[in-house]
Design a protein around this motif. Structure first.
Motif, PDB file in Angstrom:
ATOM      1  N   PRO A   1      -2.362  -0.545   8.490  1.00 21.28           N
ATOM      2  CA  PRO A   1      -3.049  -0.986   7.271  1.00 21.28           C
ATOM      3  C   PRO A   1      -4.295  -1.790   7.609  1.00 21.28           C
ATOM      4  O   PRO A   1      -4.404  -2.361   8.709  1.00 21.28           O
ATOM      5  CB  PRO A   1      -2.002  -1.852   6.576  1.00 21.28           C
TER       6      PRO A   1
ATOM      7  N   MET B   1      -3.864   0.617  -2.754  1.00 17.35           N
ATOM      8  CA  MET B   1      -3.510  -0.724  -2.272  1.00 17.35           C
ATOM      9  C   MET B   1      -3.517  -1.713  -3.428  1.00 17.35           C
ATOM     10  O   MET B   1      -4.306  -1.579  -4.370  1.00 17.35           O
ATOM     11  CB  MET B   1      -4.519  -1.183  -1.208  1.00 17.35           C
TER      12      MET B   1
ATOM     13  N   TYR C   1       0.829  -1.206   0.000  1.00 19.81           N
ATOM     14  CA  TYR C   1       0.000   0.000   0.000  1.00 19.81           C
ATOM     15  C   TYR C   1       0.867   1.262   0.000  1.00 19.81           C
ATOM     16  O   TYR C   1       2.016   1.261   0.455  1.00 19.81           O
ATOM     17  CB  TYR C   1      -0.967  -0.002   1.183  1.00 19.81           C
TER      18      TYR C   1
ATOM     19  N   TYR D   1     -10.566  -2.811   4.699  1.00 16.77           N
ATOM     20  CA  TYR D   1      -9.975  -2.641   3.366  1.00 16.77           C
ATOM     21  C   TYR D   1     -10.898  -1.827   2.459  1.00 16.77           C
ATOM     22  O   TYR D   1     -10.454  -0.889   1.776  1.00 16.77           O
ATOM     23  CB  TYR D   1      -9.698  -4.014   2.755  1.00 16.77           C
TER      24      TYR D   1
ATOM     25  N   ASN E   1      -7.684   0.910  -5.052  1.00 18.10           N
ATOM     26  CA  ASN E   1      -6.925  -0.337  -5.147  1.00 18.10           C
ATOM     27  C   ASN E   1      -6.877  -0.765  -6.604  1.00 18.10           C
ATOM     28  O   ASN E   1      -7.394  -0.079  -7.490  1.00 18.10           O
ATOM     29  CB  ASN E   1      -7.503  -1.421  -4.242  1.00 18.10           C
TER      30      ASN E   1
END
Length: 484
Positions: A223, A324, A208, A230, A247
């Motif tokens: 994280p 991420m 990340y 997430y 992401n």
């Protein structure tokens, strides 16, 4: 029929050798987006060797592989006596042909070959790259296969064993002593035999961008650990706007073969806490449609995560525009050095963490990738010589050279305590090895993975199916493919 199966099998093996990881960690087959920013520079794409890299100009080969005499396949297994029982360094003689992937691996193997020949003056070691256009398959069909092959962990290896093309390594003197030094989690038997020795490992973790975490008001030192955390982080980063994404997933690789499942599988393993893979232990039927395997939850999570991701890796993590990436393999480390603007550094502007899990307290799993050494069936003398070279390559100093120069993690337990692998940027990858799971190493697993990936494209990338529909269609397609 047997010869035709071997030809098709070696075609798959050659393709796999040119990929990652196949490996596990799943290094790429080819660059996604900017090639300079996505293809591992150290080795071939898990993608491994850079295609532009030329083999070493000078090799310790006595003559080109094409001039090697055709060898007839052995009709019998090597005995301990034929395998060189009691031999010590310097006793080996003859020519040993080693199969490699072009590029960095070729060069490293040439260096090891030179060291081996210095200790064994009676031996010539040739390092050969798999040729393109089917020429290598023709050599296999003619019984002119190499002696020692550096291959990828995965279905092609298992199928070679099933086709009786490999030598059971327990036949050789010193095998048990060697395998006892290796991480047992990355060793698997086929039909009661050991056909490979893992020489280097790769695993998948989440990477990340700490700078984007800070910009989004997130703690870069904490994280996300769960799927909910997430998705919250991905949403927050995505809301920064512009060309920033929360992401990313390597979606274009869905069409490149079942090896890519290794890069999705940690999410699936986390959904069922390592209780299920895609097929049963015989490879005869699927198991992922069992509700306890969590495939529906896998599709639900990836669908939600894809909302905050680009459609492809044209915009990749190394562009500094991605928050991420839960598919980062250890062997991708060279890509950090070629990141946009300046190198990315783990521990400074980049963080590494286990792939998030469904619930707090769950175990985070990873998929083993990497390289293995196998010995092809030829003649007892050639097999014995190949075993001697294999043992040399697995000596601690030589193995360390191979894995550090090519970007792999140790399979020898003793090397895990090596200061090189205790460095902060590498330690998380070494730690996650204890939760690594091997990919299923038979052809039906790859067949099923291809069908699941095709449905993933429809359900996750294109958003045309519900998670429940995705599981049903994946199961139907997979069983139809297995029935063919």
């Amino acid at each position: 029929m047997q010869m035709r199966r071997l030809i098709l099998l070696w075609l798959a093996l050659v393709l796999c050798l040119g990929l990652v990881a196949c490996g596990g960690g799943g290094t790429p087959e080819e660059g996604a987006g900017d090639a300079a920013a996505t293809e591992p520079a150290a080795e071939e794409p898990a993608a491994e060797e850079p295609a532009a890299e030329e083999p070493a100009a000078e090799e310790p080969t006595a003559e080109p592989a094409a001039e090697e005499p055709t060898a007839e396949p052995a009709a019998e297994e090597p005995t301990a006596e034929a395998a060189g029982e009691g031999e010590t360094a310097g006793d080996a003689t003859g020519t040993i042909r080693v199969s490699s992937v072009a590029g960095a691996m070729h060069d490293v193997l040439v260096g090891l070959a030179e060291a081996y020949m210095a200790e064994n003056p009676g031996v010539t070691v040739t390092v050969e790259d798999e040729p393109e256009g089917g020429i290598f398959q023709a050599l296999i069909a003619a019984g002119n296969q190499p002696d020692l092959v550096v291959t990828s962990l995965g279905p092609a290896l298992g199928q070679l064993a099933a086709d009786d093309a490999l030598v059971p390594l327990e036949e050789f003197e010193g095998f048990q002593e060697l395998i006892d030094r290796v991480d047992p989690g990355i060793v698997e038997q086929f039909s009661g035999h050991n056909y490979y020795v893992p020489i280097g490992a790769d695993v998948t973790m989440m990477i990340y961008n700490k700078d984007l975490f800070e910009q989004a008001g997130l703690d870069p030192e904490s994280p996300p650990q769960t799927w909910a955390e997430y998705l919250d982080a991905a949403r927050a980063i995505d809301e920064l706007g512009g060309d920033i994404y929360g992401n990313v997933f390597w979606n274009e690789a869905l069409a490149w073969g079942g090896w890519y499942w290794n890069m999705l599988q940690p999410i699936y393993l986390n959904s069922n806490q390592g209780q299920c893979q895609l097929v049963n232990r015989l490879g005869s039927d699927i198991v992922f449609d069992d509700p306890e395997c969590g495939m529906q939850q896998f599709f639900e999570f990836t669908q939600q995560a894809q909302q905050y991701a680009p459609l492809t890796m044209e915009t990749n993590f190394f562009s500094r525009k991605i928050g991420m990436w839960p598919q980062y393999g250890y062997s991708w480390e060279p890509n950090l050095e070629t990141a946009a603007d300046q190198p990315m550094v783990i521990g400074e502007d980049v963080g590494v963490a286990p792939v998030p899990v469904p619930n707090e307290g769950d175990t985070s799993f990873t998929t083993y990738g990497g390289r293995a050494l196998i010995i092809m069936k030829t003649t007892p003398d050639r097999q014995a010589a190949a075993w001697d070279l294999l043992q040399f390559m697995m000596e601690e100093e030589n193995n360390r050279q191979f894995i550090t120069e090519l970007g792999y993690l140790p399979t020898l337990l003793s090397l895990r305590e090596d200061p090189y692998f205790q460095e902060p940027a590498r330690q998380p990858f070494v730690d996650i090895l204890e939760n690594g799971m091997l990919p299923q190493q038979f052809s039906t697993a790859e067949t099923v993975a291809n069908e699941v990936q095709a449905v993933y494209q429809q359900a996750v990338v294109e958003g045309e199916l519900t998670p429940d529909e995705a599981v049903t269609q994946s199961a139907e397609r997979a069983r139809a493919a297995l029935a063919q």
